[in-house]
Design an enzyme around this catalytic site. Structure first.
Site, PDB file in Angstrom:
ATOM      1  CG  ASP A  58      -1.871   1.090   1.246  1.00 15.95           C
ATOM      2  OD1 ASP A  58      -3.281   0.448   0.975  1.00 15.95           O
ATOM      3  OD2 ASP A  58      -1.793   2.198   1.221  1.00 15.95           O
TER       4      ASP A  58
ATOM      5  CG  HIS B 166      -8.834  -2.983  -2.414  1.00 18.34           C
ATOM      6  ND1 HIS B 166      -9.698  -2.242  -3.167  1.00 18.34           N
ATOM      7  CD2 HIS B 166      -8.402  -2.031  -1.396  1.00 18.34           C
ATOM      8  CE1 HIS B 166     -10.013  -1.252  -2.520  1.00 18.34           C
ATOM      9  NE2 HIS B 166      -9.328  -0.989  -1.197  1.00 18.34           N
TER      10      HIS B 166
ATOM     11  CG  HIS C 163      -6.863  -2.699   3.045  1.00 20.12           C
ATOM     12  ND1 HIS C 163      -5.937  -1.492   2.842  1.00 20.12           N
ATOM     13  CD2 HIS C 163      -8.012  -2.633   2.629  1.00 20.12           C
ATOM     14  CE1 HIS C 163      -6.804  -0.690   2.206  1.00 20.12           C
ATOM     15  NE2 HIS C 163      -8.027  -1.209   1.977  1.00 20.12           N
TER      16      HIS C 163
HETATM   17  P1  AMP Z   1      -9.824   1.595   0.266  1.00 21.30           P
HETATM   18  O1  AMP Z   1      -9.875   2.844   1.145  1.00 21.30           O
HETATM   19  O2  AMP Z   1     -10.109   0.370   1.115  1.00 21.30           O
HETATM   20  O3  AMP Z   1     -10.513   1.592  -0.937  1.00 21.30           O
HETATM   21  O4  AMP Z   1      -8.376   1.302   0.173  1.00 21.30           O
HETATM   22  C1  AMP Z   1      -7.455   1.934  -1.071  1.00 21.30           C
HETATM   23  C2  AMP Z   1      -6.043   1.962  -0.810  1.00 21.30           C
HETATM   24  O5  AMP Z   1      -5.424   1.929  -2.099  1.00 21.30           O
HETATM   25  C3  AMP Z   1      -5.495   2.818   0.327  1.00 21.30           C
HETATM   26  O6  AMP Z   1      -4.943   2.149   1.369  1.00 21.30           O
HETATM   27  C4  AMP Z   1      -4.564   3.390  -0.452  1.00 21.30           C
HETATM   28  O7  AMP Z   1      -3.598   3.980   0.141  1.00 21.30           O
HETATM   29  C5  AMP Z   1      -4.125   2.642  -1.563  1.00 21.30           C
HETATM   30  N1  AMP Z   1      -3.325   3.080  -2.765  1.00 21.30           N
HETATM   31  C6  AMP Z   1      -4.053   4.208  -3.595  1.00 21.30           C
HETATM   32  N2  AMP Z   1      -3.531   4.178  -4.564  1.00 21.30           N
HETATM   33  C7  AMP Z   1      -2.241   3.366  -4.559  1.00 21.30           C
HETATM   34  C8  AMP Z   1      -1.131   3.027  -5.469  1.00 21.30           C
HETATM   35  N3  AMP Z   1      -0.904   3.821  -6.698  1.00 21.30           N
HETATM   36  N4  AMP Z   1      -0.538   2.238  -5.074  1.00 21.30           N
HETATM   37  C9  AMP Z   1      -0.473   1.774  -3.901  1.00 21.30           C
HETATM   38  N5  AMP Z   1      -1.682   1.624  -3.115  1.00 21.30           N
HETATM   39  C10 AMP Z   1      -2.291   2.619  -3.527  1.00 21.30           C
END
Ligand code: AMP
Ligand code: ZN
Length: 112
Positions: free
Chosen positions: A30, A100, A102
């Site tokens: 992340d 996704h 986490h």
């Molecule tokens: P959510 O808020 O559950 O939709 O999680 C989305 C996650 O994607 C967040 O924890 C962000 O930090 C992560 N994220 C967004 N853009 C990127 C990226 N380019 N590379 C890695 N993680 C990302």
């Protein structure tokens, strides 16, 4: 899906710190970690979120959990413990609309 951030990451069209990949699953660090170990697991196929899992596409969820177990062991999290979270929709704070999971670990986690 052409304008999806995580589809582009899974396809290698945008950079990511890859942790795991197989035919169905891609996992990467992340970009804004909330725990010392914070890895995202995604299906290579576009599914917008947990509410869109069906009998037609749900097999990839098993593949994702197999990958999570493998990576958790590699990182030693099977001994210390870890959490798996999938935010779905506005109330859960979902920000990227590609399914996704986490993987959170490396510290004592609070609940809720
Ligand atoms: P959510 O808020 O559950 O939709 O999680 C989305 C996650 O994607 C967040 O924890 C962000 O930090 C992560 N994220 C967004 N853009 C990127 C990226 N380019 N590379 C890695 N993680 C990302
Ligand atoms: Zn996508």
């Amino acid at each position: 899906m052409s304008d999806c951030l995580f589809c582009k990451i899974a396809a290698g069209e945008l950079p990511s710190k890859k942790v795991y990949e197989d035919e169905y699953v891609y996992a990467f660090e992340d970009i804004n970690p909330v725990t010392p170990i914070h890895i995202l697991f995604i299906p290579k196929e576009h599914i917008s979120g947990a509410s869109e899992i069906t009998s037609e596409n749900s097999a990839v969820v098993s593949k994702i959990y197999e990958a999570i177990a493998k990576v958790a062991k590699e990182k030693g999290l099977d001994k210390s413990g870890f959490r798996v979270v999938s935010n779905c929709g506005a109330d859960a704070g979902q920000t990227v609309f590609h399914l996704h999971f986490h993987l959170l670990g490396g510290t004592k986690l609070n609940w809720p």
